[in-house]
Enzyme design. Structure first.
Site, short mmCIF file in Angstrom:
data_model
loop_
_atom_site.label_atom_id
_atom_site.label_comp_id
_atom_site.label_asym_id
_atom_site.label_seq_id
_atom_site.Cartn_x
_atom_site.Cartn_y
_atom_site.Cartn_z
N GLY A 120 0.81 -1.23 0.00
CA GLY A 120 0.00 0.00 0.00
C GLY A 120 0.84 1.27 0.00
N LYS A 149 -6.82 11.37 5.85
CA LYS A 149 -8.24 11.70 5.67
C LYS A 149 -9.07 11.24 6.87
N SER A 203 8.13 7.76 -2.70
CA SER A 203 8.89 8.87 -2.12
C SER A 203 8.88 8.81 -0.60
N SER A 208 3.60 25.51 3.55
CA SER A 208 2.13 25.63 3.50
C SER A 208 1.59 25.02 2.22
N GLY A 209 2.13 23.83 1.89
CA GLY A 209 1.60 23.06 0.76
C GLY A 209 0.49 22.15 1.24
N ILE A 217 0.45 19.11 2.64
CA ILE A 217 0.55 18.45 3.95
C ILE A 217 0.37 19.48 5.06
N ALA A 223 -1.52 10.23 -5.63
CA ALA A 223 -1.82 8.81 -5.68
C ALA A 223 -2.48 8.40 -7.00
N HIS A 268 -30.78 18.23 -8.41
CA HIS A 268 -31.05 19.36 -7.52
C HIS A 268 -31.62 18.84 -6.20
C1 LIG Z 1 0.51 12.89 4.51
C2 LIG Z 1 0.25 12.62 3.05
C3 LIG Z 1 -1.03 12.74 2.55
C4 LIG Z 1 -1.27 12.50 1.22
N1 LIG Z 1 -2.55 12.65 0.76
C5 LIG Z 1 -2.81 12.44 -0.54
C6 LIG Z 1 -4.12 12.56 -1.03
O1 LIG Z 1 -5.05 12.87 -0.30
N2 LIG Z 1 -4.34 12.34 -2.35
C7 LIG Z 1 -3.32 12.01 -3.19
O2 LIG Z 1 -3.58 11.82 -4.38
N3 LIG Z 1 -2.07 11.88 -2.75
C8 LIG Z 1 -1.79 12.08 -1.45
N4 LIG Z 1 -0.51 11.93 -1.00
C9 LIG Z 1 0.53 11.55 -1.96
C10 LIG Z 1 0.47 10.05 -2.24
O3 LIG Z 1 0.59 9.35 -1.03
C11 LIG Z 1 1.60 9.64 -3.19
O4 LIG Z 1 1.54 10.44 -4.34
C12 LIG Z 1 1.44 8.20 -3.60
O5 LIG Z 1 1.50 7.37 -2.47
C13 LIG Z 1 2.55 7.79 -4.57
O6 LIG Z 1 2.37 6.45 -4.92
P1 LIG Z 1 3.59 5.55 -5.45
O7 LIG Z 1 2.98 4.24 -5.79
O8 LIG Z 1 4.33 6.28 -6.47
O9 LIG Z 1 4.58 5.42 -4.21
P2 LIG Z 1 4.40 4.96 -2.71
O10 LIG Z 1 3.00 5.00 -2.27
O11 LIG Z 1 5.39 5.73 -1.94
O12 LIG Z 1 4.82 3.43 -2.74
C14 LIG Z 1 6.09 3.00 -3.08
C15 LIG Z 1 6.36 1.65 -2.44
O13 LIG Z 1 7.58 1.15 -2.94
C16 LIG Z 1 8.28 0.49 -1.90
N5 LIG Z 1 9.69 0.45 -2.27
C17 LIG Z 1 10.55 1.49 -2.38
N6 LIG Z 1 11.77 1.06 -2.81
C18 LIG Z 1 11.65 -0.27 -2.96
C19 LIG Z 1 12.56 -1.29 -3.39
N7 LIG Z 1 13.81 -1.02 -3.76
N8 LIG Z 1 12.12 -2.56 -3.41
C20 LIG Z 1 10.86 -2.88 -3.03
N9 LIG Z 1 9.96 -1.96 -2.63
C21 LIG Z 1 10.35 -0.69 -2.60
C22 LIG Z 1 7.99 1.36 -0.68
O14 LIG Z 1 8.19 0.61 0.50
C23 LIG Z 1 6.53 1.73 -0.92
O15 LIG Z 1 5.67 0.81 -0.30
C24 LIG Z 1 -0.23 12.12 0.34
C25 LIG Z 1 1.07 11.97 0.85
C26 LIG Z 1 1.30 12.22 2.18
C27 LIG Z 1 2.69 12.03 2.71
N1 LIG Z 2 -4.43 16.07 -0.75
C1 LIG Z 2 -3.38 15.65 -1.44
O1 LIG Z 2 -3.47 15.31 -2.60
C2 LIG Z 2 -2.05 15.59 -0.77
C3 LIG Z 2 -1.96 15.71 0.60
C4 LIG Z 2 -0.70 15.65 1.18
C5 LIG Z 2 0.40 15.45 0.38
N2 LIG Z 2 0.28 15.35 -0.95
C6 LIG Z 2 1.47 15.16 -1.80
O2 LIG Z 2 2.61 15.12 -0.98
C7 LIG Z 2 3.61 15.96 -1.53
C8 LIG Z 2 4.33 16.64 -0.41
O3 LIG Z 2 3.47 17.59 0.25
P1 LIG Z 2 4.11 18.83 0.98
O4 LIG Z 2 3.00 19.66 1.53
O5 LIG Z 2 5.19 18.38 1.88
O6 LIG Z 2 4.85 19.57 -0.21
P2 LIG Z 2 4.40 20.79 -1.15
O7 LIG Z 2 5.38 20.77 -2.25
O8 LIG Z 2 2.95 20.74 -1.46
O9 LIG Z 2 4.63 22.08 -0.24
C9 LIG Z 2 5.86 22.33 0.37
C10 LIG Z 2 5.88 23.78 0.80
O10 LIG Z 2 7.01 23.96 1.62
C11 LIG Z 2 7.67 25.18 1.28
N3 LIG Z 2 9.07 25.00 1.71
C12 LIG Z 2 9.99 24.14 1.22
N4 LIG Z 2 11.14 24.22 1.91
C13 LIG Z 2 10.96 25.16 2.87
C14 LIG Z 2 11.77 25.68 3.94
N5 LIG Z 2 13.00 25.26 4.15
N6 LIG Z 2 11.23 26.62 4.74
C15 LIG Z 2 9.97 27.07 4.55
N7 LIG Z 2 9.16 26.60 3.56
C16 LIG Z 2 9.64 25.66 2.75
C17 LIG Z 2 7.45 25.28 -0.21
O11 LIG Z 2 7.58 26.61 -0.65
C18 LIG Z 2 6.03 24.76 -0.36
O12 LIG Z 2 5.07 25.76 -0.23
C19 LIG Z 2 2.93 16.95 -2.43
O13 LIG Z 2 3.68 17.07 -3.60
C20 LIG Z 2 1.61 16.35 -2.73
O14 LIG Z 2 1.61 15.90 -4.05
C21 LIG Z 2 -0.93 15.43 -1.53
#
Ligand SMILES: Cc1cc2nc3c(=O)[nH]c(=O)nc-3n(C[C@H](O)[C@H](O)[C@H](O)COP(=O)(O)OP(=O)(O)OC[C@H]3O[C@@H](n4cnc5c(N)ncnc54)[C@H](O)[C@@H]3O)c2cc1C
Ligand SMILES: NC(=O)c1ccc[n+]([C@@H]2O[C@H](COP(=O)([O-])OP(=O)(O)OC[C@H]3O[C@@H](n4cnc5c(N)ncnc54)[C@H](O)[C@@H]3O)[C@@H](O)[C@H]2O)c1
Length: 571
Positions: A110, A122, A223, A259-260, A262, A410, A536
């Site tokens: 996952g 969420k 990542s 303020s992105g 997360i 995702a 509606h």
């Molecule tokens: C707090 C937070 C909230 C988020 N909320 C949202 C959201 O609401 N909506 C949204 O669209 N995105 C959201 N994201 C971003 C989303 O989680 C990622 O964009 C998404 O998980 C990326 O999917 P992926 O399959 O590329 O990688 P990942 O989900 O990171 O999965 C990669 C997998 O590869 C495995 N792996 C790595 N290297 C190796 C290796 N060498 N061998 C075997 N396995 C390995 C890892 O263990 C991991 O399980 C959020 C991220 C964070 C941190």
């Molecule tokens: N709802 C969603 O889809 C969702 C939710 C959470 C995370 N994510 C994914 O996770 C990724 C990471 O999210 P995030 O919020 O960490 O990144 P982000 O790229 O969205 O925001 C990072 C922010 O941090 C600022 N920043 C960077 N370095 C700094 C520093 N040293 N001091 C002060 N400000 C600094 C940047 O200017 C930017 O505004 C995003 O790219 C997003 O795709 C998505």
């Protein structure tokens, strides 16, 4: 990610028929022969053979050896490194196409989204928003509900458990969805050892690991949180989202660096549960990724009315952990422009939300002639084919999701995985929706107004650029819910009706955006959407209003559509 077991079972049952219908990555020889036999019986079976021919042709064009055909040459048709949502999406589609698939995962099935991202965050947002609403006496009173808002309490650990339990449930569903359709799940960290081979294993575990071969390999390794230099993470008082999602304690005052997505989502959670928040943002404005006008309203709705302050144009150049209740966390602020230290904050805790770094270490990419870019992302073209150091396609190797850095979401990862398997498709990233799940939600697809203006000016059609806006204040459903703060805006071409971008802030805007993102993905214009009917009263009627506000040229000239085709646009 919701994966119903019944869907997987249906998939497994219908696999041969679907494989015959779809043009996917080629299958291993035995399966191809079976498909070919079937093909002689059914014209519908032509697709897999065409796919094989395409791959052979593509291989020849790329200067690589022709696609191997020997029986049993590879263990799998497709091997996916990383079982996040990207790898999972690719695996499901590959099985649907009749491929023999293995997925190797070194940590949690996952990946980020399910275990440390979308899913648990969420859950926290849902629970904390209930608390916010219940504590809003005015809101409850206006709805006719009498309660003592001051007495509303919550159990922090129970909220944290809700997030953990949800992640575990979804993780289990995901694993079962793969197993039930015959995907082999290999346990271990994988590395490439050649164009078609990997080895995998876990440190200190001799019972786990091995080697595997496959015709095609997808890197989907995702990542991890990016922590800038000078910031010391102790996981207790200074932490990333990985720790924050466990919600082990609630600081009275927390600084959020960045303020992105997360940062904003966590500010929603923390303030709902009673914490004060200070944002530290490197850019001149907070929420720099949003359309400027939406960011302005977001500031009013998500920041100003809450216990939040912020410092912009400064970076957190040094962060020193504290001890809860004893010693504060110290944050040194440096002016982004002058590079001078300008301030120091003392807070109870600090969440570092400064973006994510690709997890590509240890993949042994040089063994296939590939180097990552400066930030560690795997270079790919728009078909997610991995490029070598000379920019040439590495045959049979793909990279999807966060590891390629194209769009770190995702659903983008999953869409890229499906496109790789399908081979017929490219993901149109401009049509991929995004949402920030604050209350209210912010969502968007395509260009911001600034980007649309820049494009229009550069391409010489600035006079044709239209911007339409509407407000949730007039939406009955939002009014009924007492959630009518919000706006939606649409950038479009007046002459063609092309949708350039849509940005929203308001109730359920993360759901509402799909009408536009799907239209953009399908190449539909506002003329096509003009007569869509919306139930509606729903928030979706905001879309109808928005479309209605667009002023298209020459609408009278549109001819009436033939029966069964799209409806014409009236003048
Ligand atoms: C707090 C937070 C909230 C988020 N909320 C949202 C959201 O609401 N909506 C949204 O669209 N995105 C959201 N994201 C971003 C989303 O989680 C990622 O964009 C998404 O998980 C990326 O999917 P992926 O399959 O590329 O990688 P990942 O989900 O990171 O999965 C990669 C997998 O590869 C495995 N792996 C790595 N290297 C190796 C290796 N060498 N061998 C075997 N396995 C390995 C890892 O263990 C991991 O399980 C959020 C991220 C964070 C941190
Ligand atoms: N709802 C969603 O889809 C969702 C939710 C959470 C995370 N994510 C994914 O996770 C990724 C990471 O999210 P995030 O919020 O960490 O990144 P982000 O790229 O969205 O925001 C990072 C922010 O941090 C600022 N920043 C960077 N370095 C700094 C520093 N040293 N001091 C002060 N400000 C600094 C940047 O200017 C930017 O505004 C995003 O790219 C997003 O795709 C998505």
């Amino acid at each position: 990610m919701q994966v119903a077991a019944s869907t997987s079972q249906q998939l497994a049952a219908s696999r041969p028929a679907q494989a015959a219908r779809l043009g996917c990555l080629p299958r291993i020889a035995g399966q191809r022969i079976a498909a070919a036999r079937q093909a002689s019986r059914s014209a519908a079976c032509a697709a897999p053979r065409r796919a094989a021919a395409r791959v052979a042709a593509a291989a020849a064009k790329n200067g690589s050896a022709a696609a191997p055909t020997g029986s049993g040459e590879y263990d799998y048709d497709l091997l996916i490194i990383g079982c996040g949502v990207g790898g999972h999406g690719a695996a499901l589609h590959a099985v649907e196409c009749g491929l023999k698939v293995a997925i190797v995962e070194g940590h949690d099935i996952g990946g980020t989204c399910v275990n440390r991202g979308c899913v648990p965050s969420k859950a926290l947002l849902a629970a904390s928003n209930e608390v916010r609403k219940l504590r809003n006496e005015h809101h409850q009173k206006t709805l006719g509900i009498q309660l003592d808002a001051a007495s509303v309490s919550f159990d922090r650990q129970a909220i944290a458990d809700h997030a953990i339990n949800l992640a575990n449930t979804v993780q289990g569903n995901l694993a079962r969805s793969l197993e039930s359709i015959g995907v082999t799940i290999l346990k271990g960290q994988a590395k490439l050892t050649g164009p078609h081979t990997i080895s995998y294993g876990l440190p200190g575990r001799v019972d786990v690991g091995g080697t595997a071969t496959a015709r095609d390999i997808i890197i989907a390794t995702g990542s991890v949180p990016f922590v800038p230099g000078g910031i010391e993470v102790d996981g207790k008082t200074v932490f990333t989202s990985d720790h924050a999602l466990k919600m082990e304690w609630l600081p009275n005052w927390i600084a959020i660096i960045g303020s992105g997505y997360i940062g904003l989502e966590f500010s929603d959670v923390y303030t709902a549960l009673g914490s004060e928040v200070t944002f530290v943002e490197a850019m001149p404005n907070i929420m720099p990724g949003f359309d400027r006008e939406i960011a302005k309203l977001a500031q009013r709705l998500l920041i100003n009315g809450r216990p939040i302050d912020y410092h912009t144009n400064v970076i957190a150049s040094k962060v020193t952990p504290g001890v809860p209740g004893v010693k504060p966390v110290r944050i040194e602020l440096t002016d982004f422009t002058t590079k001078e230290v300008v301030d120091e904050l003392e807070v109870d805790a600090c969440l570092v939300a400064t973006g994510r770094a690709p997890y590509t270490n240890g993949l042994n990419l040089p063994s296939v002639g590939v180097s990552t870019d400066r930030r560690g992302f795997v270079p790919v073209n728009d078909k997610m084919e991995v490029l070598d150091s000379n920019g040439k396609v590495v045959p049979h190797l793909y990279c999807i999701g966060d590891a390629n850095g194209k769009y770190m979401l995702a659903h983008a990862a999953s869409a890229q995985g499906i496109a790789v398997v399908d081979r017929e498709r490219k993901v149109n990233h401009l049509a991929v929706p995004a949402a920030c799940f604050t209350h209210p939600e912010v969502s968007f697809v395509g260009l911001t107004e600034d980007a649309a203006r820049e494009k229009a000016e550069k391409e010489g059609w600035a006079a044709k650029l239209g911007v339409a806006k509407t407000y949730y204040k007039a939406n009955s459903k939002s009014l009924a819910e007492l959630e009518s703060d919000g706006m939606a805006k649409l950038m479009y071409r007046k002459d063609t009706g092309e949708i350039l971008g849509v940005h929203m802030i308001g109730l359920h805007s993360a759901d509402n955006i799909h009408e536009f993102s799907n239209a953009m993905n399908m190449g539909l214009t506002l003329r096509d959407l003009k007569f869509n009917v919306h139930a509606h009263p729903t928030v979706a009627e905001v879309n109808e209003e928005l479309i209605r506000h667009a002023q298209l040229e020459n609408t009278a000239a549109v001819k009436p559509a033939a029966a069964g085709s799209k409806q014409p646009v009236a003048a």
